[in-house]
Scaffold this active site. Structure first.
Site, PDB file in Angstrom:
ATOM      1  N   HIS A 180       0.803  -1.230   0.000  1.00 22.29           N
ATOM      2  CA  HIS A 180       0.000   0.000   0.000  1.00 22.29           C
ATOM      3  C   HIS A 180       0.841   1.288   0.000  1.00 22.29           C
ATOM      4  O   HIS A 180       0.886   2.028  -0.972  1.00 22.29           O
ATOM      5  CB  HIS A 180      -0.911   0.019   1.234  1.00 22.29           C
ATOM      6  CG  HIS A 180      -1.759  -1.198   1.408  1.00 22.29           C
ATOM      7  ND1 HIS A 180      -2.878  -1.442   0.649  1.00 22.29           N
ATOM      8  CD2 HIS A 180      -1.656  -2.253   2.266  1.00 22.29           C
ATOM      9  CE1 HIS A 180      -3.442  -2.573   1.021  1.00 22.29           C
ATOM     10  NE2 HIS A 180      -2.714  -3.087   2.006  1.00 22.29           N
TER      11      HIS A 180
HETATM   12  C1  BDR Z   1      -3.275   0.755   5.159  1.00 24.76           C
HETATM   13  O1  BDR Z   1      -3.544   0.251   6.466  1.00 24.76           O
HETATM   14  C2  BDR Z   1      -2.370  -0.166   7.081  1.00 24.76           C
HETATM   15  O2  BDR Z   1      -2.535  -1.440   7.613  1.00 24.76           O
HETATM   16  C3  BDR Z   1      -1.278  -0.101   6.058  1.00 24.76           C
HETATM   17  O3  BDR Z   1      -0.067   0.331   6.650  1.00 24.76           O
HETATM   18  C4  BDR Z   1      -1.775   0.911   5.048  1.00 24.76           C
HETATM   19  O4  BDR Z   1      -1.421   2.221   5.400  1.00 24.76           O
HETATM   20  C5  BDR Z   1      -3.883  -0.176   4.137  1.00 24.76           C
HETATM   21  O5  BDR Z   1      -5.257  -0.271   4.318  1.00 24.76           O
END
Ligand code: BDR
Ligand code: CA
Length: 309
Positions: free
Chosen positions: A239
């Site tokens: 992500h």
């Molecule tokens: C986001 O949520 C977190 O778990 C990850 O770091 C990312 O920023 C993805 O949904």
């Protein structure tokens, strides 16, 4: 010309990779890293941020601790994804780098007042940014743009059927920040779910043979375990590094300017991003919503940049 950035983050393995990508890139002057509670509680996110800065060798970059809970809701964490430490995977040493004494919100205010055009890269819940804007609205004019990982439209949610984690944790903060009046670019799940850490891609990073390359591969080995089972894919979505990659190479992405609102009332859809992709309302277009990614281009960039650390 370098771009001045502040990274607001809740590390998190994918946050860690984003921080490394930024610190490896001479296009940026990283003014500071501000930690927020999210994936794990604040005491761990700020510790993890310092571990990653130390791994990168860029101990000139200060780390600040910010909000330990969302604006109005109880903190929800994600140890089931990131492990107990938030950074499970590699065995990183306790950092020698000290945490700054100044609160992250005060640092944000001071740094924005002292600099004219700062880009805010947000990788977690938007609590720190919303608090800084509430406390010192004059700083909003000093924001060049906000580039955030969060939300999703076509992919649905990853923490509830409707909501993505960063927005779900602090929906009020997200709604305020996305309507602050400065340009906002959003890298949602629609992008990150097309950015998968396949075995081959992780092995190429390990193959760099450097402490950063090996640690990154170990972070991703752990991180993808949960999502591979959840989504049935080879590798999990990566992500947060998309925020940094978009700034480095926007040509890898495609999106458009749309209206985006955040659900802050209904519990069933709390934190959902209501993205008007088809322009069916007359609401003002407040967000550059990115929908498509060249994932091969992204991983080539990541490998090339991490090799520099
Ligand atoms: C986001 O949520 C977190 O778990 C990850 O770091 C990312 O920023 C993805 O949904
Ligand atoms: Ca994050």
């Amino acid at each position: 010309m370098t771009r001045k950035i502040i990274i607001d983050t809740d590390p998190g393995q994918d946050d860690a990779v984003a921080i490394l990508l930024a610190l490896a890139s001479e296009e940026f002057e990283v003014l500071g890293i501000t930690a927020v509670a999210g994936n794990v509680p604040l005491a761990l996110t700020e510790l993890n941020a310092r571990k990653i800065v130390e791994l990168s060798g860029r101990t000139d970059v200060p780390v600040f601790a910010g909000a330990d809970r969302p604006l109005e809701r109880d903190l929800v964490t994600a140890e089931y994804v990131h492990g107990k430490s938030g950074l499970d995977g590699p065995d990183l040493p306790e950092p020698k780098l000290k945490l700054q004494e100044q609160h992250a919100v005060d640092f944000l205010i001071e740094a924005l007042r002292a600099n004219d055009q700062v880009t805010l890269c947000t990788l977690g819940p938007l609590t720190n940014i919303a608090l800084a804007f509430r406390k010192a609205p004059d700083i909003i004019d000093h924001v060049d743009e906000i580039v955030a990982m969060g939300g999703g439209l076509f992919e649905g949610g990853n923490v509830t059927p409707a909501a993505e984690f960063n927005i779900y944790v602090d929906p009020q903060a997200a709604q305020e920040v996305f309507h602050c009046g400065r340009p906002v670019t959003l890298l949602p799940l629609d992008v990150t779910h097309a950015c998968l850490t396949s075995r081959d891609r992780v092995e190429r990073l390990r193959g760099l043979g450097t402490p950063v390359g090996i640690a990154t591969a170990e972070l991703l080995d752990f991180f993808e375990r949960f999502d591979e089972t959840k989504y049935g894919t080879d590798g999990g979505p990566l992500h947060d590094p998309n925020v940094i990659a978009w700034l480095l190479k926007p040509e890898l992405y495609k999106g458009r300017q749309i209206n985006l609102e955040v659900e802050t009332v209904s519990e069933l859809t709390m934190g959902m991003t209501i993205a008007d992709w088809w322009g069916v309302t007359n609401r003002p277009k407040n967000v550059n919503y990115i929908r498509y990614i060249d994932d091969d281009g992204f991983f080539a960039l990541l490998e090339q940049r991490l090799a520099r650390l």
